[in-house]
Scaffold this motif. Sequence first.
Motif, PDB file in Angstrom:
ATOM      1  N   LEU A  81       0.516  -0.921  -0.119  1.00  0.00           N
ATOM      2  CA  LEU A  81       0.201  -0.125  -0.188  1.00  0.00           C
ATOM      3  C   LEU A  81       1.143   1.215  -0.091  1.00  0.00           C
ATOM      4  CD1 LEU A  81      -2.755   1.480   0.505  1.00  0.00           C
ATOM      5  CD2 LEU A  81      -2.124   1.405   2.733  1.00  0.00           C
ATOM      6  N   THR A  82       0.773   2.246  -1.161  1.00  0.00           N
ATOM      7  CA  THR A  82       1.205   3.264  -1.349  1.00  0.00           C
ATOM      8  C   THR A  82       0.889   4.402  -1.179  1.00  0.00           C
ATOM      9  OG1 THR A  82       2.268   2.004  -3.179  1.00  0.00           O
ATOM     10  CG2 THR A  82       4.054   2.262  -1.586  1.00  0.00           C
ATOM     11  N   VAL A  83       0.761   5.406  -1.282  1.00  0.00           N
ATOM     12  CA  VAL A  83       0.271   6.512  -0.891  1.00  0.00           C
ATOM     13  C   VAL A  83       2.208   7.495  -1.333  1.00  0.00           C
ATOM     14  CG1 VAL A  83      -0.910   8.899  -1.063  1.00  0.00           C
ATOM     15  CG2 VAL A  83      -1.411   6.402  -0.217  1.00  0.00           C
ATOM     16  N   ARG A  88      -0.244  12.092   1.243  1.00  0.00           N
ATOM     17  CA  ARG A  88      -0.952  11.495   2.363  1.00  0.00           C
ATOM     18  C   ARG A  88      -1.772  12.264   3.817  1.00  0.00           C
ATOM     19  NH1 ARG A  88       5.002   9.009   3.067  1.00  0.00           N
ATOM     20  NH2 ARG A  88       4.980   7.697   1.315  1.00  0.00           N
ATOM     21  N   GLU A  89      -2.108  12.181   4.528  1.00  0.00           N
ATOM     22  CA  GLU A  89      -2.755  12.335   5.576  1.00  0.00           C
ATOM     23  C   GLU A  89      -4.207  12.825   4.788  1.00  0.00           C
ATOM     24  OE1 GLU A  89      -1.333  12.518   8.845  1.00  0.00           O
ATOM     25  OE2 GLU A  89       0.108  11.269   7.589  1.00  0.00           O
ATOM     26  N   ARG A  90      -4.588  12.772   3.572  1.00  0.00           N
ATOM     27  CA  ARG A  90      -6.011  12.945   3.420  1.00  0.00           C
ATOM     28  C   ARG A  90      -6.944  12.360   3.296  1.00  0.00           C
ATOM     29  NH1 ARG A  90      -1.592  15.924   0.845  1.00  0.00           N
ATOM     30  NH2 ARG A  90      -2.374  19.102   0.948  1.00  0.00           N
ATOM     31  N   GLY A  91      -6.474  10.961   3.351  1.00  0.00           N
ATOM     32  CA  GLY A  91      -7.771   9.531   3.451  1.00  0.00           C
ATOM     33  C   GLY A  91      -7.681   8.704   2.287  1.00  0.00           C
ATOM     34  N   GLY A  93      -5.101   7.136   1.522  1.00  0.00           N
ATOM     35  CA  GLY A  93      -4.417   4.737   1.806  1.00  0.00           C
ATOM     36  C   GLY A  93      -5.618   4.008   2.696  1.00  0.00           C
ATOM     37  N   HIS A  94      -6.193   4.407   3.557  1.00  0.00           N
ATOM     38  CA  HIS A  94      -8.003   3.651   3.898  1.00  0.00           C
ATOM     39  C   HIS A  94      -9.344   4.023   2.888  1.00  0.00           C
ATOM     40  CE1 HIS A  94      -6.002   4.907   7.876  1.00  0.00           C
ATOM     41  NE2 HIS A  94      -6.591   4.038   8.173  1.00  0.00           N
ATOM     42  N   ASP A 117       1.435  -1.932  10.508  1.00  0.00           N
ATOM     43  CA  ASP A 117       1.489  -1.476  11.664  1.00  0.00           C
ATOM     44  C   ASP A 117       0.089  -1.480  11.843  1.00  0.00           C
ATOM     45  OD1 ASP A 117       4.053  -0.489  11.817  1.00  0.00           O
ATOM     46  OD2 ASP A 117       3.546   1.522  10.548  1.00  0.00           O
ATOM     47  N   PHE A 120      -2.609   1.805  12.357  1.00  0.00           N
ATOM     48  CA  PHE A 120      -2.630   2.285  11.040  1.00  0.00           C
ATOM     49  C   PHE A 120      -3.853   1.397  10.168  1.00  0.00           C
ATOM     50  CE2 PHE A 120      -2.602   2.592   6.723  1.00  0.00           C
ATOM     51  CZ  PHE A 120      -3.188   3.343   6.127  1.00  0.00           C
TER      52      PHE A 120
HETATM   53  C1  LIG Z   1       0.629   4.313   5.305  1.00  0.00           C
HETATM   54  C2  LIG Z   1       0.619   5.243   3.970  1.00  0.00           C
HETATM   55  C3  LIG Z   1      -0.022   4.150   3.294  1.00  0.00           C
HETATM   56  C4  LIG Z   1      -1.293   5.916   4.540  1.00  0.00           C
HETATM   57  O1  LIG Z   1      -1.046   6.578   3.573  1.00  0.00           O
HETATM   58  P1  LIG Z   1      -2.542   8.042   3.513  1.00  0.00           P
HETATM   59  O2  LIG Z   1      -2.829   8.125   2.698  1.00  0.00           O
HETATM   60  O3  LIG Z   1      -0.999   9.049   4.437  1.00  0.00           O
HETATM   61  O4  LIG Z   1      -3.366   7.522   4.654  1.00  0.00           O
HETATM   62  P2  LIG Z   1      -4.201   8.237   5.156  1.00  0.00           P
HETATM   63  O5  LIG Z   1      -4.612   9.759   4.888  1.00  0.00           O
HETATM   64  O6  LIG Z   1      -6.077   6.994   4.699  1.00  0.00           O
HETATM   65  O7  LIG Z   1      -4.729   8.203   6.863  1.00  0.00           O
HETATM   66  C5  LIG Z   1      -3.695   8.699   7.633  1.00  0.00           C
HETATM   67  C6  LIG Z   1      -3.950   8.381   8.837  1.00  0.00           C
HETATM   68  O8  LIG Z   1      -3.143   7.462   9.750  1.00  0.00           O
HETATM   69  C7  LIG Z   1      -2.185   7.229  10.178  1.00  0.00           C
HETATM   70  N1  LIG Z   1      -0.910   6.332   9.939  1.00  0.00           N
HETATM   71  C8  LIG Z   1       0.064   6.937   8.455  1.00  0.00           C
HETATM   72  N2  LIG Z   1       1.095   5.471   9.302  1.00  0.00           N
HETATM   73  C9  LIG Z   1       0.592   4.916  10.453  1.00  0.00           C
HETATM   74  C10 LIG Z   1       1.385   4.302  10.858  1.00  0.00           C
HETATM   75  N3  LIG Z   1       2.762   3.752   9.683  1.00  0.00           N
HETATM   76  N4  LIG Z   1       1.040   3.780  11.909  1.00  0.00           N
HETATM   77  C11 LIG Z   1       0.307   4.792  12.677  1.00  0.00           C
HETATM   78  N5  LIG Z   1      -0.727   5.447  12.341  1.00  0.00           N
HETATM   79  C12 LIG Z   1      -0.665   6.108  10.476  1.00  0.00           C
HETATM   80  C13 LIG Z   1      -2.106   9.065  10.139  1.00  0.00           C
HETATM   81  O9  LIG Z   1      -0.952   9.087  11.290  1.00  0.00           O
HETATM   82  C14 LIG Z   1      -3.058   9.126   9.831  1.00  0.00           C
HETATM   83  O10 LIG Z   1      -4.109   9.451  11.343  1.00  0.00           O
HETATM   84  P3  LIG Z   1      -5.467  10.196  11.581  1.00  0.00           P
HETATM   85  O11 LIG Z   1      -6.173   9.866  10.221  1.00  0.00           O
HETATM   86  O12 LIG Z   1      -6.182   9.960  12.687  1.00  0.00           O
HETATM   87  O13 LIG Z   1      -4.557  11.589  11.108  1.00  0.00           O
HETATM   88  C15 LIG Z   1       1.658   5.817   3.490  1.00  0.00           C
HETATM   89  O14 LIG Z   1       1.852   6.610   4.570  1.00  0.00           O
HETATM   90  C16 LIG Z   1       2.752   5.151   2.748  1.00  0.00           C
HETATM   91  O15 LIG Z   1       2.827   5.051   1.694  1.00  0.00           O
HETATM   92  N6  LIG Z   1       3.451   5.204   3.497  1.00  0.00           N
HETATM   93  C17 LIG Z   1       4.974   4.522   2.688  1.00  0.00           C
HETATM   94  C18 LIG Z   1       4.589   2.995   2.197  1.00  0.00           C
HETATM   95  C19 LIG Z   1       3.860   2.050   3.580  1.00  0.00           C
HETATM   96  O16 LIG Z   1       4.501   2.506   5.004  1.00  0.00           O
HETATM   97  N7  LIG Z   1       3.035   0.898   3.670  1.00  0.00           N
HETATM   98  C20 LIG Z   1       2.659   0.617   4.479  1.00  0.00           C
HETATM   99  C21 LIG Z   1       3.277  -0.591   4.685  1.00  0.00           C
HETATM  100  S1  LIG Z   1       2.635  -1.874   3.494  1.00  0.00           S
END
Ligand SMILES: CC(C)(COP(=O)(O)OP(=O)(O)OC[C@H]1O[C@@H](n2cnc3c(N)ncnc32)[C@H](O)[C@@H]1OP(=O)(O)O)[C@@H](O)C(=O)NCCC(=O)NCCS
Length: 165
Positions: A81-83, A88-91, A93-94, A117, A120
Amino acid sequence: MDDISFTILPETPDDALAIERLHERMFGPGRYAKTAYRLREQVRHGLDLSFTARIGTLLVGSVRLSPVRIGETKALLLGPLTVEPAFRERGVGHALIERALQAARAEGHRLVILVGDEPFYGKCGFKRIPPGRASMPGPVDPARLLVAELADGAFDGVSGPVRPD
Ligand SMILES: CC(C)(COP(=O)(O)OP(=O)(O)OC[C@H]1O[C@@H](n2cnc3c(N)ncnc32)[C@H](O)[C@@H]1OP(=O)(O)O)[C@@H](O)C(=O)NCCC(=O)NCCS
């Protein structure tokens, strides 16, 4: 947090290069050594169960699901999963996870596992797999091995090695 308008679409063969570049930027060459990657190398992710996030035509995120088995039970492995960092932080990923889980449920899948994690993924229904229930084909921090049941009780009685299906 700014609102942005993004769309989630099924992955197509034309997305492969952009997704590969995203993975390279996010995870670097070290990704090939990860246990989940080694497992995914042996299976083909389902394009119908993999999604991209787009802002206009720009690909800003990706999630993939690949078929595996835990022991004899069919399951899906979620990841990568990558954004894009700027979006990021705009929903996004979820939204990618929710869409992938919805598609998996619609196709009758019952279990999705991943290495990631818990704080998350827990927001999307993933829970830690109890120690000893599922073994990955390489080193994995047991606290990061998670499962989501797409049907009630789907993980009951399931155990064994995780392998490509
Ligand atoms: C992890 C990832 C996909 C999240 O994408 P995103 O679009 O920012 O996610 P969302 O906006 O839907 O969610 C953000 C929320 O998750 C939290 N969050 C993000 N990464 C987190 C982590 N590793 N552990 C706990 N919480 C995390 C943020 O703090 C935020 O919290 P909030 O909703 O309370 O503000 C992005 O940070 C990413 O691509 N990271 C690098 C690749 C990675 O680690 N992938 C996951 C492993 S395969």
